[in-house]
Design an enzyme around this catalytic site. Structure first.
Site, PDB file in Angstrom:
ATOM      1  CB  THR A   9       4.214   5.415  -7.264  1.00 30.11           C
ATOM      2  OG1 THR A   9       5.048   5.022  -6.193  1.00 30.11           O
ATOM      3  CG2 THR A   9       3.650   6.774  -7.039  1.00 30.11           C
ATOM      4  CB  THR A  20       2.960   5.549  -3.786  1.00 28.92           C
ATOM      5  OG1 THR A  20       3.815   4.415  -3.873  1.00 28.92           O
ATOM      6  CG2 THR A  20       3.311   6.312  -2.522  1.00 28.92           C
ATOM      7  CG  ASP A  64       9.933   5.856  -0.067  1.00 27.78           C
ATOM      8  OD1 ASP A  64      10.791   5.195  -0.668  1.00 27.78           O
ATOM      9  OD2 ASP A  64       8.880   6.233  -0.607  1.00 27.78           O
ATOM     10  NE  ARG A 108       6.039   9.797   1.463  1.00 30.11           N
ATOM     11  CZ  ARG A 108       6.396   8.856   0.597  1.00 30.11           C
ATOM     12  NH1 ARG A 108       5.511   8.305  -0.204  1.00 30.11           N
ATOM     13  NH2 ARG A 108       7.655   8.466   0.511  1.00 30.11           N
ATOM     14  N   GLY A 135       7.317   5.483 -10.308  1.00 28.74           N
ATOM     15  CA  GLY A 135       8.691   5.096 -10.648  1.00 28.74           C
ATOM     16  C   GLY A 135       9.713   5.384  -9.571  1.00 28.74           C
ATOM     17  N   GLY A 136       9.284   5.561  -8.309  1.00 29.55           N
ATOM     18  CA  GLY A 136      10.264   5.763  -7.230  1.00 29.55           C
ATOM     19  C   GLY A 136      11.168   6.941  -7.531  1.00 29.55           C
TER      20      GLY A 136
HETATM   21  N1  GLY Z   1       7.440   5.381  -2.692  1.00 30.82           N
HETATM   22  C1  GLY Z   1       7.911   6.162  -3.730  1.00 30.82           C
HETATM   23  C2  GLY Z   1       7.933   7.627  -3.440  1.00 30.82           C
HETATM   24  O1  GLY Z   1       7.173   8.079  -2.619  1.00 30.82           O
HETATM   25  O2  GLY Z   1       8.706   8.333  -3.995  1.00 30.82           O
END
Ligand code: GLY
Length: 571
Positions: free
Chosen positions: A383, A401, A425, A109, A475-476
């Site tokens: 993503t 993403t 986020d 991440r 899809g967030g």
């Molecule tokens: N940017 C979307 C996620 O990481 O959930």
């Protein structure tokens, strides 16, 4: 898959392995491809957001690579052929269950830069400014993808230079873009110009159209540096300097030190049983695995199979579980390296049973009344997902993403890749909604070096300790609910993966207090839900789910979502 494509592609891949810079060679393979939506495979399969990327993964399997090799090569390729979300300027998560039973949850991440701070997206009046956290240089976190792919490589078999070469070739030679890609690039043309400081391959004099060739020479050079220098080819030396130069031109925060210090991290996966199946998914800093755990366990005491697919009763039950899980997400979830997340409490049977105590069949819940649960003593949608399974039993699920479509729309000058806008986020201000309308609290506040809370849910499901499903989606905030729905559809409603992937989906995330539905959601169910007191909202597509299911005869049923260019490949 078109035969001439396969032959051409194979020649390109084989031809590339022994060369250093190969894009002067010509190949027709990247100009003639089709998206195959469903296949049955016996020896191995890859399903991803783009036919060329899936094909790269398949060729790597055929060359003796395992599922991890194929997943790595597919991701490199997606960074070229799917610039809206495939990336080297973003981050992601890999969940795998290897044939030797080793379970992997790899976190790559993005990370807040060293100069980031809690209030960096607030204006003078203390309000969150989406323009700053979503667009341009300041919205970017320190990218993690390259570190992640190198960390995963210890479980692969082929040299990294073999896995990255197809991406280098695709970037340097170019490839034919789809109608969806042309549309995406045209839609973002003004933003690319606004938020980038150098000319970029994504903007040309005239509008893009389907069938045009996208050549990314600068990206090819960046990938070559990674091939030849390893991780340092990205996090140090010329590429790192190009990133920092871009930051300085556009007032971004990422520094040479941030890049040098970035590390991918192996985490302990979230694991639990559901109706005799065993689920393995991603832990913090993604909320995905914990939400999936809460959601499936909250509905497990109910006979949802008897209620039926997208009936008022089953949608209501799943919605009320979603309402409660997302309320917990908003309060408790964040990067565990920085905040204590009460993971065990939030997924305990007694807690989840208690959470569903005020669920009333036939009557809508209310997000003003349903607060986060009480844990004592505690404080792009773009993503993309890929699933891979090989014939040894290695199962790999990867979700990666840039956050928004084409991320920050800042293209790193002379390096040719798009920077993420993942900083959005974080919770810029407690209670203030982000891109996905999700609210967060202190647990997900911005802090230097912290990783922003994600919803990505790459997941492997086992049956009798063998791979059964490899699943995930973009899809967030709709990611965990789409994975939830797909698993329930297959396990409880006995649906085919094709139906589970492609039938309309729905989603509830506590706030805003409404059920989002896709076009095609059954009208009769919608009407009955409204009668119960729910607000419904018809929105654009929910996710692009990629599923591999192992059939009772051992073959793999591989399904690519029909909502995009997604494609299945296998042999
Ligand atoms: N940017 C979307 C996620 O990481 O959930």
């Amino acid at each position: 898959m078109h035969k001439s494509f396969l032959v051409g592609w194979l020649l390109l891949v084989i031809g590339s392995f022994n060369t250093s810079a190969v894009w002067s060679q010509n190949s027709n393979s990247a100009y003639s491809y089709t998206a195959t939506k469903e296949i049955t495979a016996t020896k191995g399969a890859v399903v991803s957001a783009h036919p060329l990327a899936s094909q790269v993964g398949l060729e790597i399997l055929k060359k003796g690579g395992n599922a991890v090799d194929a997943a790595i090569a597919t991701q490199w390729a997606l960074a070229v052929v799917y610039p809206g979300a495939g990336n080297i300027g973003g981050g992601g998560f890999m969940v795998a269950r290897l044939a030797n039973d080793k379970r992997i949850a790899l976190d790559y991440r993005e990370m807040a830069p060293g100069k980031a701070h809690k209030d960096m997206y607030l204006d003078a009046a203390g309000n969150a400014v989406g323009e700053k956290s979503l667009n341009g240089h300041l919205s970017g976190g320190v990218p993690g993808t390259v570190a992640g792919l190198f960390a995963a490589h210890q479980y692969a078999r082929l040299p990294m230079r073999v896995l990255i070469q197809p991406a280098i070739d695709l970037a340097g030679h170019g490839f034919k873009i789809s109608a969806n890609e042309a549309h995406g690039l045209n839609n973002n043309r003004d933003d690319f110009k606004k938020y980038s400081t150098r000319p970029t391959a994504f903007v040309k004099a005239t509008e893009w159209k389907a069938g045009d060739t996208l050549v990314q020479k600068e990206l090819a050079q960046t990938l070559l540096r990674i091939r030849d220098e390893g991780e340092k080819g990205f996090y140090q030396g010329k590429t790192a300097q190009l990133i920092v130069d871009e930051m300085q031109r556009g007032k971004g925060l990422i520094s040479l030190e941030d890049l040098k210090n970035y590390k991918a991290k192996f985490r302990t996966p979230i694991e639990f049983d559901y109706r005799g199946y065993h689920v393995i998914s991603m832990p913090m800093p993604s909320s995905g695995g914990l939400l999936l755990n809460q959601l499936l366990k909250m509905i497990e005491p109910f006979n949802i199979g008897a209620m039926g697919f997208e009936t008022p009763a089953s949608v209501q039950l799943m919605t009320e579980a979603e309402r409660r899980a997302y309320a917990d997400r908003a309060k408790y979830m964040g990067d565990e390296d920085f905040v204590k997340v009460p993971v065990n409490e939030l997924r305990s049977d007694s807690y989840l049973k208690e959470r569903m105590k005020d669920y009333v069949p036939g009557k809508a819940g209310n997000s003003t009344l349903v607060k986060p649960g009480n844990i004592p003593g505690y404080e792009s949608e773009e993503t993309t997902h890929l699933s891979v399974l090989d014939n040894e039993g290695n199962a790999v699920a990867v979700t990666t993403t840039l956050n928004n479509s084409y991320g920050s729309r800042t293209v790193i000058g002379d390096a040719g890749f798009i920077l993420n806008d993942e900083m959005d986020d974080f919770s810029a201000k407690p209670g203030s909604p982000n891109l996905y309308g999700a609210v967060g609290g202190k647990a997900n506040a911005i802090q230097a070096g912290k990783r922003m809370l994600s919803a990505m849910t790459p997941t492997v499901v086992l049956k009798n300790n063998n791979p059964f499903l490899v699943v995930g989606t973009p899809g967030g905030t709709t990611i965990p609910t789409s994975v939830f729905q797909t698993i329930v559809d297959i396990i409880d409603f006995n649906m085919t993966p094709n139906d589970a992937v492609n039938k309309p989906k729905f989603h509830h995330q506590w706030l805003p207090d409404r059920i989002d539905i896709e076009a095609g959601f059954p009208d009769t169910t919608a009407k009955k839900l409204e009668d119960m007191g729910y607000k419904l909202y018809t929105r654009k597509q929910i996710g692009r789910t990629e599923v591999i299911k192992v059939l009772p005869n051992g073959k793999m049923n591989v399904v690519a979502d029909h909502r995009g260019d997604d494609a299945a490949a296998g042999w």
